[in-house]
Design an enzyme around this catalytic site. Structure first.
Site, PDB file in Angstrom:
ATOM      1  N   LYS A 195       0.840  -1.201   0.000  1.00  0.00           N
ATOM      2  CA  LYS A 195       0.000   0.000   0.000  1.00  0.00           C
ATOM      3  C   LYS A 195       0.874   1.249   0.000  1.00  0.00           C
ATOM      4  O   LYS A 195       1.593   1.516   0.952  1.00  0.00           O
ATOM      5  CB  LYS A 195      -0.898   0.044   1.241  1.00  0.00           C
ATOM      6  CG  LYS A 195      -1.917   1.174   1.124  1.00  0.00           C
ATOM      7  CD  LYS A 195      -2.528   1.578   2.425  1.00  0.00           C
ATOM      8  CE  LYS A 195      -1.852   2.723   3.109  1.00  0.00           C
ATOM      9  NZ  LYS A 195      -1.890   4.016   2.417  1.00  0.00           N
ATOM     10  N   GLU A 269       9.984   0.776  10.600  1.00  0.00           N
ATOM     11  CA  GLU A 269      10.977   1.837  10.396  1.00  0.00           C
ATOM     12  C   GLU A 269      10.243   3.144  10.618  1.00  0.00           C
ATOM     13  O   GLU A 269       9.428   3.545   9.788  1.00  0.00           O
ATOM     14  CB  GLU A 269      11.557   1.715   8.974  1.00  0.00           C
ATOM     15  CG  GLU A 269      12.910   2.381   8.849  1.00  0.00           C
ATOM     16  CD  GLU A 269      12.781   3.808   8.365  1.00  0.00           C
ATOM     17  OE1 GLU A 269      12.718   4.701   9.240  1.00  0.00           O
ATOM     18  OE2 GLU A 269      12.736   4.024   7.156  1.00  0.00           O
ATOM     19  N   CYS A 303      13.186  10.564   7.389  1.00  0.00           N
ATOM     20  CA  CYS A 303      13.158  10.062   8.768  1.00  0.00           C
ATOM     21  C   CYS A 303      14.519  10.190   9.437  1.00  0.00           C
ATOM     22  O   CYS A 303      14.611  10.362  10.640  1.00  0.00           O
ATOM     23  CB  CYS A 303      12.678   8.624   8.793  1.00  0.00           C
ATOM     24  SG  CYS A 303      13.475   7.620   7.549  1.00  0.00           S
ATOM     25  N   GLU A 400       9.713  15.210  16.012  1.00  0.00           N
ATOM     26  CA  GLU A 400      10.050  15.144  14.590  1.00  0.00           C
ATOM     27  C   GLU A 400       9.192  16.166  13.830  1.00  0.00           C
ATOM     28  O   GLU A 400       7.971  16.099  13.872  1.00  0.00           O
ATOM     29  CB  GLU A 400       9.755  13.732  14.075  1.00  0.00           C
ATOM     30  CG  GLU A 400      10.200  13.521  12.657  1.00  0.00           C
ATOM     31  CD  GLU A 400       9.977  12.092  12.173  1.00  0.00           C
ATOM     32  OE1 GLU A 400       8.889  11.548  12.408  1.00  0.00           O
ATOM     33  OE2 GLU A 400      10.899  11.545  11.554  1.00  0.00           O
TER      34      GLU A 400
HETATM   35  P1  NDP Z   1       1.686   7.638   8.694  1.00  0.00           P
HETATM   36  O1  NDP Z   1       2.480   6.810   9.626  1.00  0.00           O
HETATM   37  O2  NDP Z   1       0.275   7.890   8.992  1.00  0.00           O
HETATM   38  O3  NDP Z   1       1.757   6.996   7.227  1.00  0.00           O
HETATM   39  C1  NDP Z   1       2.595   5.965   6.803  1.00  0.00           C
HETATM   40  C2  NDP Z   1       1.805   4.907   6.021  1.00  0.00           C
HETATM   41  O4  NDP Z   1       0.933   4.206   6.911  1.00  0.00           O
HETATM   42  C3  NDP Z   1       0.894   5.505   4.955  1.00  0.00           C
HETATM   43  O5  NDP Z   1       0.825   4.629   3.869  1.00  0.00           O
HETATM   44  C4  NDP Z   1      -0.416   5.601   5.697  1.00  0.00           C
HETATM   45  O6  NDP Z   1      -1.508   5.726   4.865  1.00  0.00           O
HETATM   46  C5  NDP Z   1      -0.424   4.294   6.457  1.00  0.00           C
HETATM   47  N1  NDP Z   1      -1.324   4.258   7.611  1.00  0.00           N
HETATM   48  C6  NDP Z   1      -1.920   5.284   8.257  1.00  0.00           C
HETATM   49  N2  NDP Z   1      -2.671   4.824   9.276  1.00  0.00           N
HETATM   50  C7  NDP Z   1      -2.544   3.471   9.288  1.00  0.00           C
HETATM   51  C8  NDP Z   1      -3.062   2.421  10.112  1.00  0.00           C
HETATM   52  N3  NDP Z   1      -3.842   2.668  11.148  1.00  0.00           N
HETATM   53  N4  NDP Z   1      -2.703   1.150   9.841  1.00  0.00           N
HETATM   54  C9  NDP Z   1      -1.881   0.868   8.819  1.00  0.00           C
HETATM   55  N5  NDP Z   1      -1.373   1.823   7.993  1.00  0.00           N
HETATM   56  C10 NDP Z   1      -1.681   3.111   8.228  1.00  0.00           C
HETATM   57  O7  NDP Z   1       2.450   8.989   8.472  1.00  0.00           O
HETATM   58  P2  NDP Z   1       1.794  10.363   7.980  1.00  0.00           P
HETATM   59  O8  NDP Z   1       1.793  10.356   6.524  1.00  0.00           O
HETATM   60  O9  NDP Z   1       0.506  10.634   8.664  1.00  0.00           O
HETATM   61  O10 NDP Z   1       2.858  11.406   8.545  1.00  0.00           O
HETATM   62  C11 NDP Z   1       2.768  11.820   9.909  1.00  0.00           C
HETATM   63  C12 NDP Z   1       4.147  11.996  10.479  1.00  0.00           C
HETATM   64  O11 NDP Z   1       4.846  10.765  10.442  1.00  0.00           O
HETATM   65  C13 NDP Z   1       5.035  12.935   9.676  1.00  0.00           C
HETATM   66  O12 NDP Z   1       4.810  14.245  10.007  1.00  0.00           O
HETATM   67  C14 NDP Z   1       6.381  12.445  10.056  1.00  0.00           C
HETATM   68  O13 NDP Z   1       6.763  13.038  11.280  1.00  0.00           O
HETATM   69  C15 NDP Z   1       6.209  10.964  10.257  1.00  0.00           C
HETATM   70  N6  NDP Z   1       6.632  10.177   9.093  1.00  0.00           N
HETATM   71  C16 NDP Z   1       7.758   9.429   9.190  1.00  0.00           C
HETATM   72  C17 NDP Z   1       8.203   8.716   8.109  1.00  0.00           C
HETATM   73  C18 NDP Z   1       9.427   7.895   8.163  1.00  0.00           C
HETATM   74  O14 NDP Z   1      10.002   7.615   7.122  1.00  0.00           O
HETATM   75  N7  NDP Z   1       9.844   7.449   9.317  1.00  0.00           N
HETATM   76  C19 NDP Z   1       7.518   8.755   6.837  1.00  0.00           C
HETATM   77  C20 NDP Z   1       6.295   9.497   6.830  1.00  0.00           C
HETATM   78  C21 NDP Z   1       5.910  10.189   7.932  1.00  0.00           C
HETATM   79  P3  NDP Z   1      -1.947   7.218   4.463  1.00  0.00           P
HETATM   80  O15 NDP Z   1      -0.858   7.768   3.629  1.00  0.00           O
HETATM   81  O16 NDP Z   1      -3.145   7.009   3.691  1.00  0.00           O
HETATM   82  O17 NDP Z   1      -2.150   7.957   5.742  1.00  0.00           O
END
Ligand code: NDP
Length: 491
Positions: A195, A269, A303, A400
């Site tokens: 996904k 991660e 990240c 973050e």
């Molecule tokens: P999320 O953790 O929500 O998103 C990461 C992935 O998980 C996306 O594909 C998201 O879908 C999906 N997801 C969301 N909710 C669920 C759930 N309950 N069960 C399974 N999968 C889920 O990150 P965000 O995009 O909301 O970003 C929020 C914060 O996270 C950022 O501001 C940043 O600080 C951090 N972040 C960290 C990352 C890293 O590489 N460590 C990467 C991205 C964000 P969808 O996109 O549809 O929400």
């Protein structure tokens, strides 16, 4: 074109040093109006849809599927069938051929994919072209090499594939994260349901075309687009044997709670708040470049970004001075312009989060610096920002931000640097800048971080494992270590 001043007998010099626009062509990408879900090698018509946009212009790029729990169920069934009907028992050398093919096609179609990555995600074209695409192809090449050598990688342990892997990826490096997830899974003989993030589904959907071109057997890779609900449905599905997640610590924790006791394998991660530690004996100009790359690369949506700069007190003033001057030269704007250094913020939601945290920094008493720059009127933008006078307790030093925002703190001794660097719930990465090799080795041992870069920052390589400690998650991706989460061992 820049006008060249040729008067008199002086050497010719440009009259104006501003950059002329250097736009990459959008025409290399042929977008469809509507995309389905890629299940069992076919496009499935979704019952629900949403629009995906360009964060730089807010224009709609395409309509994509919002996969429901039933759609996820179909995708898992297709992955299971492909696993049982040949993929898992295919000799490693045969699986490797598919991975090599995918890698070669990614290289051949690199320009098209890079343009689409920048269009849908907002990152500068020079980054998607020079970093995301080459690294994505390199991951497939690298894991293709392991596919027939698993017995040697894990001698006497009888490595076997796990089964169906559910993979959930974020929006900051859409295609690269896809490669980090899919390449090792397939090399080990698993099948996949992936996904992409809600805001950046398009390169994953174009990748389905790459899979068809590579003639990958149907069902080995399935792509289901949608928001967090789709991710949750994948996590909860009984037919999934392993979950690999990259994203926020909050969602990572929820997934871990959900999987407790199910026996499903899990790698997480998650976020980071990396310290970039600069000692007074470092090569200062080189360090400034590393600091800029550490936090402004990909708008700080990284990240492992070096978001906390720890500077030895004796060089604080010259360093901050150089940093400010360097910031003035960063070009913020159109992601498809080859001159752009800092592109668009990925979404309105992320922009709001950055603004809120930056406001908290001001309120708590830090000094803010933003270079003069004109931001486009449409789209989501944030100027490169440096906070000085930051206390360890401020939110901008602890949380973050995931944006182009740097918090500068100081230290006097190496012990103090270590103490401050480790004082965060995270432990994903760190940077050290010093001339002394012995100090680099000492720091690398003291820092609780999965990756420690020395006199460089944000270097990635498929052969090198990547992953965190503490709230940054567990499990490693990349290298030989990255195979292990996709294998079970009978021996
Ligand atoms: P999320 O953790 O929500 O998103 C990461 C992935 O998980 C996306 O594909 C998201 O879908 C999906 N997801 C969301 N909710 C669920 C759930 N309950 N069960 C399974 N999968 C889920 O990150 P965000 O995009 O909301 O970003 C929020 C914060 O996270 C950022 O501001 C940043 O600080 C951090 N972040 C960290 C990352 C890293 O590489 N460590 C990467 C991205 C964000 P969808 O996109 O549809 O929400």
């Amino acid at each position: 074109m820049t006008e060249i001043d040729r008067t008199g007998d002086r050497a010719p010099a440009p009259a104006d040093w501003t950059y002329a626009p250097a736009p990459e062509s959008r025409d290399v990408v042929k977008l469809r109006e509507r995309y389905g879900l890629y299940v069992g090698g076919e496009w499935l018509e979704p019952s629900e849809t949403y629009e995906t946009i360009s964060p730089a212009s807010e224009e709609t790029l395409a309509v994509v599927g919002q996969a429901t729990a039933e759609d996820v169920d179909r995708a898992v069934a297709a992955a299971r069938a492909a696993f049982e009907n040949g993929w898992s028992s295919l000799p490693g050398s045969e699986r490797a051929k598919y991975l090599f093919r995918i890698a070669r096609i990614l290289q051949e179609r690199a320009r098209e994919l890079a343009v689409l990555e920048s269009l849908n995600g907002g990152k500068p074209i020079k980054e998607s072209r020079d970093v995301d695409l080459p690294l994505a192809a390199a991951h497939f090449f690298y894991y293709a090499g392991w596919a027939d050598k698993l017995e040697y990688a894990f001698p006497n342990r009888r490595p076997r594939p796990v089964g169906v892997a559910g993979q959930i990826i974020p929006w900051n490096f859409p295609l690269l994260m896809l490669a980090w997830k899919i390449a090792p899974a397939l090399a080990c003989g698993n099948t996949v349901v992936l996904k992409p993030a809600e805001t950046t589904p398009l390169t994953a959907l174009l990748f389905c075309d790459v899979l068809r071109q590579a003639e990958l057997p149907p069902g080995v890779v399935n792509i289901v687009t949608g928001d967090g609900r789709t991710g949750a449905a994948l996590v909860e599905h009984d037919g999934v044997d392993k979950i690999a997640f990259t994203g926020s610590t909050e969602v990572g924790k929820a997934i871990q709670r959900r999987l407790a006791g199910t026996g499903k394998k899990l790698t997480l991660e998650l976020g980071g708040k990396a310290a970039n530690v600069v000692f007074d004996d470092c090569a200062l100009d080189q360090a400034v470049e590393g600091i800029v790359n550490g936090i402004y690369f990909n708008q700080g949506h990284v990240c492992c970004a070096g978001s906390r700069l720890l500077v030895q007190e004796s060089i604080y003033e010259p360093l901050v001075d150089k940093l400010r001057r360097r910031l003035e030269t960063l070009r913020v704007g159109e992601p498809l312009d080859k001159n752009t250094d800092v592109g668009a913020i990925n979404s309105a939601v992320q922009l709001e989060k950055i603004r809120e945290l930056v406001e908290s920094g001001r309120e708590e008493g830090a000094d803010i610096y933003q270079p003069p720059c004109r931001l486009p009127e449409k789209g989501y933008w944030f100027a490169p920002t440096v906070f000085t006078n930051v206390a360890q307790s401020y939110r901008i030093a602890q949380e973050e931000i995931f944006g182009p925002v740097l918090s500068v703190l100081t230290f006097r001794t190496p012990d103090e640097a270590v103490e401050k660097a480790n004082n965060t719930p995270y432990g994903l990465s760190a940077g050290v800048w010093t001339e002394k090799g012995s100090r680099i080795l000492w720091m690398a041992q003291q820092l609780r971080a999965g990756v420690v870069w020395a006199n460089t920052y944000n270097r990635f390589d498929p052969t090198s494992p990547f992953g965190g400690y503490k709230e940054s998650g567990f499990g490693r991706e990349g290298g030989l270590h990255g195979l292990e989460p996709y294998l079970r061992f009978d021996g």
